[in-house]
Motif scaffolding. Sequence first.
Motif, PDB file in Angstrom:
ATOM      1  N   HIS A   1      20.545  33.219  35.284  1.00 54.92           N
ATOM      2  CA  HIS A   1      19.418  34.149  35.235  1.00 54.92           C
ATOM      3  C   HIS A   1      19.824  35.497  34.642  1.00 54.92           C
ATOM      4  CE1 HIS A   1      16.602  31.705  37.689  1.00 54.92           C
ATOM      5  NE2 HIS A   1      17.723  31.187  38.137  1.00 54.92           N
ATOM      6  N   VAL A   2      21.046  35.945  34.942  1.00 55.96           N
ATOM      7  CA  VAL A   2      21.520  37.231  34.440  1.00 55.96           C
ATOM      8  C   VAL A   2      22.411  36.947  33.221  1.00 55.96           C
ATOM      9  CG1 VAL A   2      22.422  39.482  35.149  1.00 55.96           C
ATOM     10  CG2 VAL A   2      21.609  37.889  36.861  1.00 55.96           C
ATOM     11  N   TYR A   3      21.809  36.363  32.210  1.00 58.20           N
ATOM     12  CA  TYR A   3      22.568  35.877  31.055  1.00 58.20           C
ATOM     13  C   TYR A   3      23.326  36.968  30.295  1.00 58.20           C
ATOM     14  CZ  TYR A   3      18.058  37.174  29.039  1.00 58.20           C
ATOM     15  OH  TYR A   3      16.915  37.853  28.699  1.00 58.20           O
ATOM     16  N   PRO A   4      22.852  38.245  30.211  1.00 61.09           N
ATOM     17  CA  PRO A   4      23.668  39.252  29.506  1.00 61.09           C
ATOM     18  C   PRO A   4      25.021  39.489  30.172  1.00 61.09           C
ATOM     19  CG  PRO A   4      21.398  39.999  29.702  1.00 61.09           C
ATOM     20  CD  PRO A   4      21.538  38.806  30.584  1.00 61.09           C
ATOM     21  N   ALA A   5      25.113  39.275  31.491  1.00 61.30           N
ATOM     22  CA  ALA A   5      26.361  39.526  32.207  1.00 61.30           C
ATOM     23  C   ALA A   5      27.472  38.584  31.769  1.00 61.30           C
ATOM     24  CB  ALA A   5      26.143  39.394  33.711  1.00 61.30           C
TER      25      ALA A   5
ATOM     26  N   VAL B   1      32.157  35.352  32.831  1.00 65.21           N
ATOM     27  CA  VAL B   1      32.712  36.531  33.499  1.00 65.21           C
ATOM     28  C   VAL B   1      34.119  36.201  33.976  1.00 65.21           C
ATOM     29  CG1 VAL B   1      30.399  37.204  34.249  1.00 65.21           C
ATOM     30  CG2 VAL B   1      31.882  35.983  35.825  1.00 65.21           C
ATOM     31  N   SER B   2      34.951  37.217  34.045  1.00 62.80           N
ATOM     32  CA  SER B   2      36.325  37.028  34.502  1.00 62.80           C
ATOM     33  C   SER B   2      36.347  36.933  36.027  1.00 62.80           C
ATOM     34  CB  SER B   2      37.185  38.196  34.035  1.00 62.80           C
ATOM     35  OG  SER B   2      38.454  38.152  34.644  1.00 62.80           O
ATOM     36  N   TYR B   3      37.009  35.901  36.553  1.00 62.33           N
ATOM     37  CA  TYR B   3      37.056  35.665  37.999  1.00 62.33           C
ATOM     38  C   TYR B   3      38.512  35.493  38.421  1.00 62.33           C
ATOM     39  CZ  TYR B   3      36.032  33.579  42.564  1.00 62.33           C
ATOM     40  OH  TYR B   3      35.965  33.306  43.919  1.00 62.33           O
ATOM     41  N   THR B   4      38.960  36.336  39.357  1.00 61.25           N
ATOM     42  CA  THR B   4      40.344  36.326  39.821  1.00 61.25           C
ATOM     43  C   THR B   4      40.414  36.002  41.307  1.00 61.25           C
ATOM     44  OG1 THR B   4      41.017  37.960  38.167  1.00 61.25           O
ATOM     45  CG2 THR B   4      42.436  37.717  40.083  1.00 61.25           C
ATOM     46  N   LYS B   5      41.311  35.103  41.661  1.00 60.11           N
ATOM     47  CA  LYS B   5      41.613  34.825  43.066  1.00 60.11           C
ATOM     48  C   LYS B   5      42.963  35.464  43.400  1.00 60.11           C
ATOM     49  CE  LYS B   5      41.227  30.302  43.198  1.00 60.11           C
ATOM     50  NZ  LYS B   5      41.153  28.939  43.797  1.00 60.11           N
ATOM     51  N   ALA B   6      43.017  36.120  44.564  1.00 57.94           N
ATOM     52  CA  ALA B   6      44.245  36.816  44.945  1.00 57.94           C
ATOM     53  C   ALA B   6      44.420  36.772  46.457  1.00 57.94           C
ATOM     54  CB  ALA B   6      44.194  38.266  44.459  1.00 57.94           C
ATOM     55  N   LYS B   7      45.598  37.189  46.919  1.00 62.25           N
ATOM     56  CA  LYS B   7      45.844  37.323  48.357  1.00 62.25           C
ATOM     57  C   LYS B   7      46.661  38.578  48.592  1.00 62.25           C
ATOM     58  CE  LYS B   7      50.020  34.419  48.515  1.00 62.25           C
ATOM     59  NZ  LYS B   7      50.646  33.228  49.152  1.00 62.25           N
ATOM     60  N   VAL B   8      46.545  39.122  49.792  1.00 60.93           N
ATOM     61  CA  VAL B   8      47.247  40.357  50.136  1.00 60.93           C
ATOM     62  C   VAL B   8      48.012  40.140  51.431  1.00 60.93           C
ATOM     63  CG1 VAL B   8      45.242  41.299  51.376  1.00 60.93           C
ATOM     64  CG2 VAL B   8      46.983  42.855  50.461  1.00 60.93           C
ATOM     65  N   ASN B   9      49.181  40.760  51.554  1.00 67.02           N
ATOM     66  CA  ASN B   9      50.068  40.518  52.689  1.00 67.02           C
ATOM     67  C   ASN B   9      49.788  41.476  53.847  1.00 67.02           C
ATOM     68  OD1 ASN B   9      50.977  42.788  51.354  1.00 67.02           O
ATOM     69  ND2 ASN B   9      53.148  42.374  51.700  1.00 67.02           N
ATOM     70  N   CYS B  10      48.544  41.560  54.263  1.00 64.18           N
ATOM     71  CA  CYS B  10      48.195  42.343  55.450  1.00 64.18           C
ATOM     72  C   CYS B  10      46.886  41.820  56.018  1.00 64.18           C
ATOM     73  CB  CYS B  10      48.091  43.834  55.124  1.00 64.18           C
ATOM     74  SG  CYS B  10      46.615  44.289  54.207  1.00 64.18           S
TER      75      CYS B  10
ATOM     76  N   VAL C   1      31.223  41.594  33.007  1.00 65.06           N
ATOM     77  CA  VAL C   1      31.388  41.607  34.461  1.00 65.06           C
ATOM     78  C   VAL C   1      32.726  40.963  34.809  1.00 65.06           C
ATOM     79  CG1 VAL C   1      30.505  40.762  36.674  1.00 65.06           C
ATOM     80  CG2 VAL C   1      28.910  41.527  34.914  1.00 65.06           C
ATOM     81  N   THR C   2      33.473  41.585  35.695  1.00 64.97           N
ATOM     82  CA  THR C   2      34.710  40.998  36.215  1.00 64.97           C
ATOM     83  C   THR C   2      34.595  40.911  37.731  1.00 64.97           C
ATOM     84  OG1 THR C   2      35.807  43.157  36.368  1.00 64.97           O
ATOM     85  CG2 THR C   2      36.091  41.921  34.325  1.00 64.97           C
TER      86      THR C   2
END
Length: 270
Positions: free
Chosen positions: A70-74, A92-101, A139-140
């Motif tokens: 629906h939000v095709y410009p993104a 769109v760029s999609y990143t998976k991450a984890k943090v040590n806390c 969009v990221t």
Amino acid sequence: MEIEILCTKLIKPCLPTPPHLQRYKLSFFDQISEKEHVPIVLFYANNNNFFNTSTINERIEQSLSKILTHVYPAAGRYDKDECSILCLDQGVSYTKAKVNCKLYNFLEKSRKDLSLAALFCPHVNKYIDKTNLMVSPIVTAQVTEFECGGLAVSLSFSHPAMDGFSDFKFLFELARVCKMETPIENIKFLSFNLGNIFPTRDISRLFKSTFDRVIEKDIIVKRFIVREAAMSRLRKKCIDEARGALDFQPSRIEIITAILWRAFIESTFQ
């Protein structure tokens, strides 16, 4: 506190953008706005294992793919003229991450240093080239998992393509689709027709390029606290000054937003 990037990929619309929508013309107001990314970070506690972190990433990815239909410009990229967006489902760029806390420990630290929240914004990845708008995602997104299972969900929007209202509308619909597993045909969103109302213009003689290709700006995080007693006084004053014109009880956000806009308008015309 260290954030480890697990993977980065492109999320594309689950349905292709129709040919007649594949070039989105920016409006004049979009054209003269700063070509900066505006990040938003939301934190979710996983109290009593409310959600399964092993499947939540998959659900977020699927919901994002639905929304992008629906939000095709993104999901597009700026054209070389920087006055339009080619909506060819680049993703769109999609990143998976984890943090040590743990999320609780982070929130305690952030009370003293709110700038820590900026660590969860999707600043740098292999798909972003700050010197070339035509290849950088509009969009990221980044989803970071805490040791306790809590999540930091961050999205960053290129300002000319999406303003503040559409940013929050995007987030609202994404959360609703993710939670309710809404089918594509039931997703409601804005229409993209501002370029027809306020067409682009030749601004080469009026402004220099608004995109700074040399200076990299730091994100500045500030916190404004309005106490409940002050909020009650503001609400009463708003209602009294309206003299019966208001037929609803204004929320805290509406009151603060109105005050900020009034101050901005008054300072502009002084």
